[in-house]
Design an enzyme around this catalytic site. Sequence first.
Site, PDB file in Angstrom:
ATOM      1  N   ARG A 163       6.792 -46.277 -20.939  1.00  0.00           N
ATOM      2  CA  ARG A 163       7.212 -47.324 -21.865  1.00  0.00           C
ATOM      3  C   ARG A 163       6.363 -47.329 -23.137  1.00  0.00           C
ATOM      4  NH1 ARG A 163       7.599 -52.635 -18.175  1.00  0.00           N
ATOM      5  NH2 ARG A 163       6.641 -53.448 -20.061  1.00  0.00           N
ATOM      6  N   ARG A 174      -1.390 -57.313 -23.984  1.00  0.00           N
ATOM      7  CA  ARG A 174      -0.482 -57.916 -22.994  1.00  0.00           C
ATOM      8  C   ARG A 174      -1.265 -58.645 -21.906  1.00  0.00           C
ATOM      9  NH1 ARG A 174       2.289 -52.875 -21.308  1.00  0.00           N
ATOM     10  NH2 ARG A 174       3.406 -54.116 -19.782  1.00  0.00           N
TER      11      ARG A 174
HETATM   12  P1  ADP Z   1       5.429 -56.110 -17.337  1.00  0.00           P
HETATM   13  O1  ADP Z   1       6.319 -55.604 -16.238  1.00  0.00           O
HETATM   14  O2  ADP Z   1       4.498 -55.063 -17.804  1.00  0.00           O
HETATM   15  O3  ADP Z   1       4.818 -57.412 -17.001  1.00  0.00           O
HETATM   16  P2  ADP Z   1       7.846 -56.839 -18.690  1.00  0.00           P
HETATM   17  O4  ADP Z   1       8.753 -55.673 -18.549  1.00  0.00           O
HETATM   18  O5  ADP Z   1       8.061 -57.992 -17.791  1.00  0.00           O
HETATM   19  O6  ADP Z   1       6.348 -56.326 -18.612  1.00  0.00           O
HETATM   20  O7  ADP Z   1       7.871 -57.379 -20.190  1.00  0.00           O
HETATM   21  C1  ADP Z   1       7.749 -56.491 -21.287  1.00  0.00           C
HETATM   22  C2  ADP Z   1       7.744 -57.300 -22.566  1.00  0.00           C
HETATM   23  O8  ADP Z   1       8.976 -58.017 -22.693  1.00  0.00           O
HETATM   24  C3  ADP Z   1       6.666 -58.369 -22.679  1.00  0.00           C
HETATM   25  O9  ADP Z   1       5.438 -57.842 -23.147  1.00  0.00           O
HETATM   26  C4  ADP Z   1       7.305 -59.325 -23.688  1.00  0.00           C
HETATM   27  O10 ADP Z   1       7.232 -58.825 -25.007  1.00  0.00           O
HETATM   28  C5  ADP Z   1       8.774 -59.282 -23.262  1.00  0.00           C
HETATM   29  N1  ADP Z   1       9.060 -60.322 -22.238  1.00  0.00           N
HETATM   30  C6  ADP Z   1       9.402 -60.114 -20.938  1.00  0.00           C
HETATM   31  N2  ADP Z   1       9.598 -61.291 -20.311  1.00  0.00           N
HETATM   32  C7  ADP Z   1       9.371 -62.266 -21.223  1.00  0.00           C
HETATM   33  C8  ADP Z   1       9.386 -63.691 -21.187  1.00  0.00           C
HETATM   34  N3  ADP Z   1       9.691 -64.363 -20.055  1.00  0.00           N
HETATM   35  N4  ADP Z   1       9.103 -64.356 -22.327  1.00  0.00           N
HETATM   36  C9  ADP Z   1       8.817 -63.706 -23.474  1.00  0.00           C
HETATM   37  N5  ADP Z   1       8.764 -62.372 -23.566  1.00  0.00           N
HETATM   38  C10 ADP Z   1       9.032 -61.640 -22.460  1.00  0.00           C
END
Ligand code: ADP
Length: 219
Positions: A163, A174
């Site tokens: 990613r 993050r």
């Molecule tokens: P990870 O699996 O690494 O925790 P995600 O795939 O859940 O990451 O999320 C990737 C990105 O998508 C986040 O860094 C954010 O920018 C956005 N994102 C995901 N879920 C949310 C949310 N509930 N609110 C705001 N942004 C989100």
Amino acid sequence: MPTYILLIGGPGAGKGTQAQVLREKLGLPQVASGDLFRDNLKRQTPLGQLAKQYMDRGELVPDDVTVSMIRQRLQQPDAAGGVVLDGFPRTQPQAAALDALLAEFGGRVNVVLYIQVADGVLLERLAGRWVCQGAEQHTYHLLFNPPKQAGVCDVDGTALYQRADDTAEVQGRRIKVFFEQTAPLIAHYRERGLLAAIDGEQAIETVTADLLAALSART
Ligand code: ADP
Ligand code: ADP
């Protein structure tokens, strides 16, 4: 009454990995906000283009946009019996919006599973993460959960990729955003008696077993 299970954890804690297993074991769809954003990005929708600006920097997408995307997803027929929510809510306003939304559907948050992993471990998880290009975005790890054939998804045969936000620069941001904006939800749900904290630094199968045990104790 529909069942709503929330998965909370830092970036790389194992939410997606576990949500995919829970979905099969519980027969509930997995709704991952990050997957929905990435799917929009792939299709070049306005939502995807907007989200990309935040995702690339490791920031959260604004609450109103995120909530309306989740609202639409939870209204789909396959979500009528409930879902496993992975990565949503991530802020206090999102948690409040979710309560209102679930009340509309005649449900509520049933249990919140917090997958607990220390910062240093999150970093090594993100550094080795490879994701498939299929709709379900199956997740692998170079060392901890390698695919049978290098670079290819075991389930759907698509090529694996890293990613754009799993780079060293964005990872730190993050993790910081998680502790600042999402971690307060842990206390919020604990106070409501909904939280089960699971040690996420165990083997994938052991974490799954602990999650299932926590679920059967609470649902
Ligand atoms: P990870 O699996 O690494 O925790 P995600 O795939 O859940 O990451 O999320 C990737 C990105 O998508 C986040 O860094 C954010 O920018 C956005 N994102 C995901 N879920 C949310 C949310 N509930 N609110 C705001 N942004 C989100
Ligand atoms: P999240 O959705 O919380 O960001 P993922 O499920 O994508 O996390 O997992 C992050 C990375 O860590 C992936 O490469 C995954 O294969 C790996 N992983 C997940 N759970 C474990 C575990 N219990 N032990 C070792 N590696 C894991």
